[in-house]
Design an enzyme around this catalytic site. Sequence first.
Site, PDB file in Angstrom:
ATOM      1  N   THR B  14      70.051  50.104  82.715  1.00  0.00           N
ATOM      2  CA  THR B  14      68.967  50.669  83.519  1.00  0.00           C
ATOM      3  C   THR B  14      69.111  50.275  84.986  1.00  0.00           C
ATOM      4  O   THR B  14      69.012  51.121  85.877  1.00  0.00           O
ATOM      5  CB  THR B  14      67.611  50.140  82.995  1.00  0.00           C
ATOM      6  OG1 THR B  14      67.601  50.282  81.583  1.00  0.00           O
ATOM      7  CG2 THR B  14      66.463  50.921  83.589  1.00  0.00           C
ATOM      8  N   VAL B  15      69.342  48.985  85.238  1.00  0.00           N
ATOM      9  CA  VAL B  15      69.403  48.515  86.621  1.00  0.00           C
ATOM     10  C   VAL B  15      70.651  49.055  87.322  1.00  0.00           C
ATOM     11  O   VAL B  15      70.584  49.546  88.457  1.00  0.00           O
ATOM     12  CB  VAL B  15      69.364  46.970  86.678  1.00  0.00           C
ATOM     13  CG1 VAL B  15      69.513  46.486  88.113  1.00  0.00           C
ATOM     14  CG2 VAL B  15      68.068  46.447  86.067  1.00  0.00           C
ATOM     15  N   GLY B 136      61.888  40.004  89.705  1.00  0.00           N
ATOM     16  CA  GLY B 136      62.315  41.376  90.041  1.00  0.00           C
ATOM     17  C   GLY B 136      62.309  41.718  91.520  1.00  0.00           C
ATOM     18  O   GLY B 136      63.119  41.206  92.286  1.00  0.00           O
ATOM     19  N   ILE B 138      60.116  41.067  93.848  1.00  0.00           N
ATOM     20  CA  ILE B 138      59.425  40.155  94.770  1.00  0.00           C
ATOM     21  C   ILE B 138      60.459  39.301  95.500  1.00  0.00           C
ATOM     22  O   ILE B 138      61.276  38.656  94.853  1.00  0.00           O
ATOM     23  CB  ILE B 138      58.459  39.236  93.988  1.00  0.00           C
ATOM     24  CG1 ILE B 138      57.393  40.079  93.267  1.00  0.00           C
ATOM     25  CG2 ILE B 138      57.812  38.223  94.920  1.00  0.00           C
ATOM     26  CD1 ILE B 138      56.460  39.249  92.399  1.00  0.00           C
ATOM     27  N   GLY B 189      57.441  50.123  75.119  1.00  0.00           N
ATOM     28  CA  GLY B 189      58.663  49.653  75.777  1.00  0.00           C
ATOM     29  C   GLY B 189      58.443  48.475  76.711  1.00  0.00           C
ATOM     30  O   GLY B 189      59.334  48.099  77.465  1.00  0.00           O
ATOM     31  N   ASP B 203      61.881  33.251  78.834  1.00  0.00           N
ATOM     32  CA  ASP B 203      62.242  34.046  80.007  1.00  0.00           C
ATOM     33  C   ASP B 203      61.631  33.423  81.278  1.00  0.00           C
ATOM     34  O   ASP B 203      62.306  33.254  82.296  1.00  0.00           O
ATOM     35  CB  ASP B 203      61.728  35.486  79.808  1.00  0.00           C
ATOM     36  CG  ASP B 203      61.904  36.338  81.042  1.00  0.00           C
ATOM     37  OD1 ASP B 203      63.051  36.712  81.336  1.00  0.00           O
ATOM     38  OD2 ASP B 203      60.899  36.615  81.722  1.00  0.00           O
ATOM     39  N   LYS B 207      63.520  31.557  84.788  1.00  0.00           N
ATOM     40  CA  LYS B 207      63.193  31.871  86.187  1.00  0.00           C
ATOM     41  C   LYS B 207      62.664  30.627  86.888  1.00  0.00           C
ATOM     42  O   LYS B 207      63.036  30.318  88.025  1.00  0.00           O
ATOM     43  CB  LYS B 207      62.183  33.018  86.230  1.00  0.00           C
ATOM     44  CG  LYS B 207      62.779  34.329  85.696  1.00  0.00           C
ATOM     45  CD  LYS B 207      61.693  35.345  85.381  1.00  0.00           C
ATOM     46  CE  LYS B 207      62.293  36.637  84.840  1.00  0.00           C
ATOM     47  NZ  LYS B 207      61.257  37.519  84.257  1.00  0.00           N
ATOM     48  N   GLY B 304      61.733  46.495  85.881  1.00  0.00           N
ATOM     49  CA  GLY B 304      61.898  47.937  86.084  1.00  0.00           C
ATOM     50  C   GLY B 304      63.186  48.211  86.823  1.00  0.00           C
ATOM     51  O   GLY B 304      63.573  47.454  87.713  1.00  0.00           O
TER      52      GLY B 304
END
Lengths: 436, 436
Positions: B14-15, B136, B138, B189, B203, B207, B304
């Site tokens: 996706t990315v 993501g 930010i 999703g 996760d 980070k 996203g």
Amino acid sequence: MAEALRIGIAGLGTVGASMVRMLQDKAAELTRQCGREIAVVGVSARERNRDRGIDLGNAQWFDDPVALARADGIDVFVELIGGEDGPALSSVKAALETGRHVVTANKALLSRHGVHLATIAEKKGVLLNYEAAVAGGIPIIKTMREAMAGNSVTRVFGIMNGTCNYILTRMEAEGISFEDCLKDAQLLGYAEADPTFDIEGHDTAHKLSILTSLAFGCRISADDIYLEGISNITQADIRAAAELGYRIKLLGVAQKTESGIEQRVHPTMVPIGSVIAQVHGVTNAVAVETDYLGELLLTGPGAGGNATASAVIGDVADIAKSRPGFQHGPVFGWPAKQLLPYRRARMRSHEGGYFIRLTVHDRAGVFAAIAKRMADNDISLESIVQHGDATEDAHKTVILVTHETTEAAVRKAVDGIVKDGHLVDKAQVIRIERAA
Amino acid sequence: MAEALRIGIAGLGTVGASMVRMLQDKAAELTRQCGREIAVVGVSARERNRDRGIDLGNAQWFDDPVALARADGIDVFVELIGGEDGPALSSVKAALETGRHVVTANKALLSRHGVHLATIAEKKGVLLNYEAAVAGGIPIIKTMREAMAGNSVTRVFGIMNGTCNYILTRMEAEGISFEDCLKDAQLLGYAEADPTFDIEGHDTAHKLSILTSLAFGCRISADDIYLEGISNITQADIRAAAELGYRIKLLGVAQKTESGIEQRVHPTMVPIGSVIAQVHGVTNAVAVETDYLGELLLTGPGAGGNATASAVIGDVADIAKSRPGFQHGPVFGWPAKQLLPYRRARMRSHEGGYFIRLTVHDRAGVFAAIAKRMADNDISLESIVQHGDATEDAHKTVILVTHETTEAAVRKAVDGIVKDGHLVDKAQVIRIERAA
């Protein structure tokens, strides 16, 4: 290790003094992060003998900031004088023309002369950094110049004046009037003796004009900003806002529309559950909406000696890390010569929701007349609230929240209501802004 | 104009696909901002023939990402493969050792091998950029690496997992159970088929470990993070939080204390009027507190394809703007070799407020026994709420909010209450976090 980066600081007020203090206090950290020392080799201020509680070490004193800007042995000129013309302008120009990097916290200067100064900087291949000029310690300039590469901005907006946000926050929290809040803010040092520049939105407008240029790649145009301050916001507005699910903030907003760019500063209703509605007191916040990245919101200290000095030092550190041959991005995101002319969208064509508070005579037919004026101008209503007026039996308060409509329609409808003769007071109209 | 910056992209999920699309869509803007073209000259992915809806132009295909990383004519290697070892690690290492700049969105890789990779990058004089790896879109890495020069960080914390925040937001808004929310999130999703990695906090921990290193100049230590997920949060907790003026968020928190560095990921009560409490759904937010700058909070899209690709492209653009000889700051703020050993503060010495929810038998003396256990451990209470249990007449719910105390005291008090035999269910303990 590379040679020290030699800086000259013009202006030793609160920010200048904080900066000198932080450079000393954090010398080791800065050297490690930048790979070289940052040395203050020259300073300039109006009064030489004032006690500022700082140690200026071996820095050379200059009575004239222009002489400091041109002095041999200065790599970076830091302008903390303030004011859009006068010594700030002449010294920054002198520094850039002499091929020195410039760091400034001066929003008024950039708002008026930014494009001209950027042109000189880019021609000379030097940096003009100004993180501290907008929203103090919030890294909004870095974010817009560097972190959004390739994105198209659709809207930028924010709370950029701590004085106004402090007053609005206290008015809501304590139920006191604008005038009383202002007096208190002045006593506490959050507002100037002459508060006009802040409370009428001029300060926000300066900052907004810089963000508009960064957002849309256009020339800075601070004179083309629609301006309304907060001095006519009343407790009745604040209470009605809360009742309807909103909170009042002084926002600066720039957005792209079909007819051009809207730049506006005015009291604004934001949804009470939005993030920006929770930004209280002197804190600032800036939101940017783009096509790929989506919406970012940055909140933090918008003023204060330490936060502002920290932003200035961040800019200096970026220069310290750079080496000859490094090409930073353009000053305003796009090369100054390629900045587009500013095309103003007329305020009358602004589209959005509106909050309208009317104080009317309590008599038959008034409400029907108001509703008819709205309908005649194709304004549909999201909510309607009617209250008795606490201070006057013969008056009633009518509050309307419209769906999306235009400024022109609202003005026409309100003019019609005035003409109908039912109002006992000036109509209060406050724009509503979408916010996540 | 300078020569094009030639990039190789490994991983076209996706990315990767979003990135290729954005580079094409925004080619003109990027060239103007960077002063040179960004050209995709090589790509690698597992399946060559999958239709990704993108045009790969003349980019050369590599079956092996390591071969792409080492290929002649590549300036920047973009790693979007994922995973902490395997091809992601071997290709990033190969790229750095060959003297290529690397951009990665891979938090797991950095969390495990970041310091080692930074050491190679710094030795080779190339950049290792990883804005997309944390929160993501930010720009928290840029902010911490560049905008806070000289500041000492005291605490960094945030909402860094969209799946958990989405679930907690819906649980509160709709009054539905964790299990039902999770099922819905999976259908939409927002959660993986195996959601463990997200909902149990792993996760967020990855980070956080990166931010901890940036904040405190220490080596990354992802295994030393105290971890609690959100799977045992119930409607009773959410309702009680609201009643007491809090909202539950899964936070990752790193802070400096006298005994070392605390790193913890757990469901957290934040004041309902705080900015971070208003961060809903899949949105992320990260706050950083420092001595000079004060507190910054950045909110935006944490995941996203487009937002992540935008962050990756921002990193690439920073490289495109740089020129030989430019020394960027160190990968983790401090030179990798100077990063301090991580000194873990024991969780038992954590200080803060606590929310404690107890389901007890409704009989005489229970409340006195609980109060005594609190007093015996020097825990003073800010508020106490007692409810009947809706489902069981013979049970009562007791909710305690403590003033600042220690984890050790709370554990001891709760152990005591368990021993007293009054509980009919496991005690629920949720930490409270200060937030502006």
